[in-house]
Scaffold this motif. Structure first.
Motif, PDB file in Angstrom:
ATOM      1  N   LEU A  63      36.542  39.209 -41.196  1.00 60.15           N
ATOM      2  CA  LEU A  63      35.376  38.391 -40.862  1.00 60.15           C
ATOM      3  C   LEU A  63      35.355  37.020 -41.529  1.00 60.15           C
ATOM      4  O   LEU A  63      34.532  36.180 -41.170  1.00 60.15           O
ATOM      5  CB  LEU A  63      34.090  39.140 -41.271  1.00 60.15           C
ATOM      6  N   GLY A  64      36.222  36.818 -42.513  1.00 64.87           N
ATOM      7  CA  GLY A  64      36.103  35.626 -43.351  1.00 64.87           C
ATOM      8  C   GLY A  64      36.104  34.317 -42.590  1.00 64.87           C
ATOM      9  O   GLY A  64      35.250  33.449 -42.812  1.00 64.87           O
ATOM     10  N   LEU A  65      37.051  34.142 -41.678  1.00 64.81           N
ATOM     11  CA  LEU A  65      37.164  32.863 -40.973  1.00 64.81           C
ATOM     12  C   LEU A  65      35.982  32.642 -40.037  1.00 64.81           C
ATOM     13  O   LEU A  65      35.451  31.533 -39.927  1.00 64.81           O
ATOM     14  CB  LEU A  65      38.487  32.806 -40.205  1.00 64.81           C
ATOM     15  N   ILE A 208      37.734  27.197 -36.542  1.00 60.32           N
ATOM     16  CA  ILE A 208      38.518  27.955 -37.517  1.00 60.32           C
ATOM     17  C   ILE A 208      39.770  27.187 -37.903  1.00 60.32           C
ATOM     18  O   ILE A 208      40.111  27.066 -39.090  1.00 60.32           O
ATOM     19  CB  ILE A 208      38.889  29.338 -36.947  1.00 60.32           C
ATOM     20  N   ARG A 209      40.454  26.636 -36.924  1.00 54.02           N
ATOM     21  CA  ARG A 209      41.671  25.850 -37.205  1.00 54.02           C
ATOM     22  C   ARG A 209      41.351  24.626 -38.042  1.00 54.02           C
ATOM     23  O   ARG A 209      42.129  24.244 -38.935  1.00 54.02           O
ATOM     24  CB  ARG A 209      42.352  25.452 -35.894  1.00 54.02           C
ATOM     25  N   GLU A 210      40.193  24.022 -37.783  1.00 57.08           N
ATOM     26  CA  GLU A 210      39.773  22.859 -38.557  1.00 57.08           C
ATOM     27  C   GLU A 210      39.580  23.239 -40.026  1.00 57.08           C
ATOM     28  O   GLU A 210      39.997  22.506 -40.938  1.00 57.08           O
ATOM     29  CB  GLU A 210      38.473  22.305 -37.965  1.00 57.08           C
ATOM     30  N   GLY A 211      38.960  24.407 -40.260  1.00 57.38           N
ATOM     31  CA  GLY A 211      38.784  24.872 -41.626  1.00 57.38           C
ATOM     32  C   GLY A 211      40.101  25.199 -42.306  1.00 57.38           C
ATOM     33  O   GLY A 211      40.314  24.891 -43.484  1.00 57.38           O
ATOM     34  N   LEU A 212      41.011  25.862 -41.569  1.00 58.40           N
ATOM     35  CA  LEU A 212      42.329  26.184 -42.117  1.00 58.40           C
ATOM     36  C   LEU A 212      43.111  24.916 -42.467  1.00 58.40           C
ATOM     37  O   LEU A 212      43.752  24.840 -43.526  1.00 58.40           O
ATOM     38  CB  LEU A 212      43.124  27.018 -41.105  1.00 58.40           C
ATOM     39  N   LYS A 213      43.049  23.937 -41.585  1.00 54.64           N
ATOM     40  CA  LYS A 213      43.776  22.695 -41.825  1.00 54.64           C
ATOM     41  C   LYS A 213      43.266  22.003 -43.075  1.00 54.64           C
ATOM     42  O   LYS A 213      44.053  21.526 -43.907  1.00 54.64           O
ATOM     43  CB  LYS A 213      43.626  21.775 -40.608  1.00 54.64           C
ATOM     44  N   TRP A 214      41.943  21.943 -43.235  1.00 52.39           N
ATOM     45  CA  TRP A 214      41.396  21.285 -44.419  1.00 52.39           C
ATOM     46  C   TRP A 214      41.793  22.029 -45.692  1.00 52.39           C
ATOM     47  O   TRP A 214      42.164  21.428 -46.696  1.00 52.39           O
ATOM     48  CB  TRP A 214      39.872  21.196 -44.323  1.00 52.39           C
ATOM     49  N   THR A 215      41.751  23.359 -45.637  1.00 53.24           N
ATOM     50  CA  THR A 215      42.011  24.167 -46.822  1.00 53.24           C
ATOM     51  C   THR A 215      43.457  24.094 -47.263  1.00 53.24           C
ATOM     52  O   THR A 215      43.744  23.967 -48.466  1.00 53.24           O
ATOM     53  CB  THR A 215      41.631  25.640 -46.557  1.00 53.24           C
ATOM     54  N   PRO A 223      47.515  23.125 -52.526  1.00 51.01           N
ATOM     55  CA  PRO A 223      48.231  23.843 -53.595  1.00 51.01           C
ATOM     56  C   PRO A 223      47.312  24.681 -54.470  1.00 51.01           C
ATOM     57  O   PRO A 223      47.692  25.756 -54.935  1.00 51.01           O
ATOM     58  CB  PRO A 223      48.871  22.711 -54.406  1.00 51.01           C
ATOM     59  N   LEU A 224      46.084  24.195 -54.691  1.00 49.94           N
ATOM     60  CA  LEU A 224      45.133  24.958 -55.488  1.00 49.94           C
ATOM     61  C   LEU A 224      44.776  26.267 -54.779  1.00 49.94           C
ATOM     62  O   LEU A 224      44.676  27.325 -55.417  1.00 49.94           O
ATOM     63  CB  LEU A 224      43.874  24.128 -55.731  1.00 49.94           C
ATOM     64  N   ALA A 225      44.595  26.221 -53.460  1.00 45.26           N
ATOM     65  CA  ALA A 225      44.275  27.435 -52.697  1.00 45.26           C
ATOM     66  C   ALA A 225      45.399  28.453 -52.792  1.00 45.26           C
ATOM     67  O   ALA A 225      45.166  29.646 -53.010  1.00 45.26           O
ATOM     68  CB  ALA A 225      44.006  27.076 -51.234  1.00 45.26           C
ATOM     69  N   VAL A 226      46.651  27.999 -52.658  1.00 44.57           N
ATOM     70  CA  VAL A 226      47.802  28.910 -52.730  1.00 44.57           C
ATOM     71  C   VAL A 226      47.904  29.540 -54.113  1.00 44.57           C
ATOM     72  O   VAL A 226      48.136  30.743 -54.267  1.00 44.57           O
ATOM     73  CB  VAL A 226      49.103  28.168 -52.368  1.00 44.57           C
ATOM     74  N   ALA A 351      34.759  29.889 -47.041  1.00 42.98           N
ATOM     75  CA  ALA A 351      35.034  31.197 -46.446  1.00 42.98           C
ATOM     76  C   ALA A 351      36.532  31.405 -46.228  1.00 42.98           C
ATOM     77  O   ALA A 351      37.033  32.516 -46.398  1.00 42.98           O
ATOM     78  CB  ALA A 351      34.287  31.331 -45.119  1.00 42.98           C
ATOM     79  N   THR A 352      37.247  30.356 -45.852  1.00 49.20           N
ATOM     80  CA  THR A 352      38.689  30.472 -45.614  1.00 49.20           C
ATOM     81  C   THR A 352      39.427  30.875 -46.879  1.00 49.20           C
ATOM     82  O   THR A 352      40.218  31.820 -46.890  1.00 49.20           O
ATOM     83  CB  THR A 352      39.253  29.152 -45.076  1.00 49.20           C
ATOM     84  N   ARG A 353      39.172  30.162 -47.955  1.00 48.64           N
ATOM     85  CA  ARG A 353      39.899  30.490 -49.192  1.00 48.64           C
ATOM     86  C   ARG A 353      39.424  31.822 -49.749  1.00 48.64           C
ATOM     87  O   ARG A 353      40.224  32.610 -50.280  1.00 48.64           O
ATOM     88  CB  ARG A 353      39.767  29.378 -50.222  1.00 48.64           C
ATOM     89  N   ARG A 354      38.111  32.110 -49.637  1.00 48.47           N
ATOM     90  CA  ARG A 354      37.632  33.386 -50.133  1.00 48.47           C
ATOM     91  C   ARG A 354      38.179  34.538 -49.300  1.00 48.47           C
ATOM     92  O   ARG A 354      38.470  35.614 -49.815  1.00 48.47           O
ATOM     93  CB  ARG A 354      36.100  33.415 -50.129  1.00 48.47           C
ATOM     94  N   SER A 355      38.337  34.318 -47.990  1.00 48.68           N
ATOM     95  CA  SER A 355      38.940  35.327 -47.132  1.00 48.68           C
ATOM     96  C   SER A 355      40.362  35.632 -47.590  1.00 48.68           C
ATOM     97  O   SER A 355      40.757  36.794 -47.732  1.00 48.68           O
ATOM     98  CB  SER A 355      38.945  34.848 -45.681  1.00 48.68           C
ATOM     99  N   GLY A 356      41.132  34.573 -47.850  1.00 45.77           N
ATOM    100  CA  GLY A 356      42.493  34.774 -48.343  1.00 45.77           C
ATOM    101  C   GLY A 356      42.516  35.450 -49.700  1.00 45.77           C
ATOM    102  O   GLY A 356      43.302  36.374 -49.942  1.00 45.77           O
TER     103      GLY A 356
END
Length: 406
Positions: A63-65, A208-215, A223-226, A351-356
């Motif tokens: 559900l995160g994204l 969703i793609r827009e959020g992924l791209k920004w993250t 790099p911080l997210a990874v 939500a994207t980074r927390r989902s990951g």
């Protein structure tokens, strides 16, 4: 007019802060009660312990994204309120099932899956609403204040939780957490915040793609997210091993286990108190890098702890160091995301980074539960250290060079 607006914002932040603090206290009680319930009362096997630890994180993968998109589409305050009510009902089902003598592992897993589903929306809204409650120039101090009270709750909560578990039993102690979420919902419902309804109703896939791209493509935040994802898979595994190591291998009582988490809370409070000054002095990125260098030391100390008094002391030292590192790094990291991300993308980025993060924590918990059954708790912890170091070796240079510029 300005003074009245400022007073209203301060009042709203105080209610928001109080609600977060109370629910943190309840969660700290559950942090003691849940492992005792699973490991001792339900006599779960190591893999089942991993499944239970992973259950509340699985909804982040599912559900995160989508939650990020709707957090940017909907008003965030109502999301907070209903998410807290949902978490209260999900947790409240556990002691009710126990009272009727029917609670089983699979039922507990379902309750935690529901709890996690509400948490997906709740946390996305929590991290995205704060910049509307306080000026961005004060976000570091506001996040640090939230971290300080969270750490204070984690200091007192486990001790109270251990005592409640010892006196009344683990299921009854979980009731405290359920009630705390109802109080949190009531306080958030009373907040006054200028939150116009977003007009966007476009394609969900595009958003969703827009959020992924920004993250993940942002020069600084990617790099911080990874790096954070790597930390969560390792920590998810390590914390699964911790409950088995403490409650079985080292023979901790519920009260001693509560004291262990209390030590973690005390040092988290110290770290959160130091975070604003360290962030100003060293820069947020360097604080994060230095803090994350401590975690392999934490897990190594736990892995070598013998089943003696010395082993118990080593485990207390390890969790104290972990608390100090986590308390120090959390608010600088939150501020980076809140200040570098536009408001219209903040829900999706959070939500994207927390989902990951939570998905990988679930993977870590499940893997650890399986490995403990095969090779034992100590070798599993050593495997966590090796995994983390190999991954940091692959990503680390980019992460640290980027973070040091922040």
């Amino acid at each position: 007019m300005g003074d009245a607006l400022g007073a209203a914002r301060r009042s709203s932040f105080i209610r928001y802060w109080a609600g977060a603090s109370i629910s943190s206290f309840g969660s700290a009680v559950t942090a003691v009660a849940m492992p005792v319930l699973v490991v001792q009362l339900l006599a779960a096997k190591p893999f089942e312990v991993g499944v239970v630890n992973a259950a509340q994180f699985v909804p982040y993968a599912l559900l995160g994204l989508v939650a990020g998109v709707y957090t940017d589409r909907w008003r965030r305050k109502p999301i907070l309120v209903w998410a807290s009510i949902g978490r209260a009902l999900s947790l409240g089902a556990v002691p009710v099932l126990w009272l009727f003598g029917v609670l089983q592992i699979w039922m507990l897993v379902i309750a935690l899956l529901l709890f996690g589903a509400f948490s997906v929306f709740g946390f996305a809204a929590t991290q995205s609403l704060l910049p509307r409650l306080v000026p961005r120039a004060r976000l570091l101090s506001a996040n640090a204040r939230l971290d300080q009270t969270d750490a204070a709750a984690q200091t007192l909560g486990p001790a109270v939780g251990g005592a409640l578990v010892g006196l009344l039993g683990a299921p009854v102690a979980i009731v405290v957490d359920s009630i705390s979420y109802l109080v949190d919902a009531a306080l958030n419902a009373s907040i006054h915040v200028d939150e116009p309804r977003p007009a966007r109703t476009g394609n969900i896939g595009f958003e969703i793609r827009e959020g992924l791209k920004w993250t993940y493509r942002h020069r600084t935040l990617g790099p911080l997210a990874v790096s954070t994802h790597i930390w969560f898979i390792a920590n998810g595994a390590a914390m699964t091993v911790l409950s088995l190591l403490a409650l079985r291998s080292l023979g901790f009582s519920a009260f001693t286990f509560g004291l262990l988490l209390t030590a973690f809370g005390i040092t988290s409070l110290i770290g959160a108190s130091l975070a604003p000054r360290l962030g100003t002095w060293l820069g947020s990125g360097r604080v994060i890098v230095i803090a994350r260098m401590a975690y392999p030391i934490v897990w190594l100390l736990a892995a070598i702890a013998p089943p003696t008094v010395v082993g118990g002391v080593l485990l207390f030292v390890a969790l104290s160091l972990q608390g100090l590192a986590m308390g120090t790094e959390n608010s600088p990291e939150q501020v980076l995301w809140q200040t570098l991300t536009p408001d219209e993308l903040l829900g999706r980025a959070n939500a994207t980074r927390r989902s990951g993060n939570r998905t990988l924590a679930a993977v870590g918990a499940l893997s650890a539960g399986l490995l403990v059954g095969l090779i034992g708790d100590r070798l599993t912890l050593l495997g966590v250290i090796v995994f983390r170091q190999v991954k940091v070796g692959h990503f680390g240079a980019k992460n640290q060079a980027t973070a040091a510029r922040l």
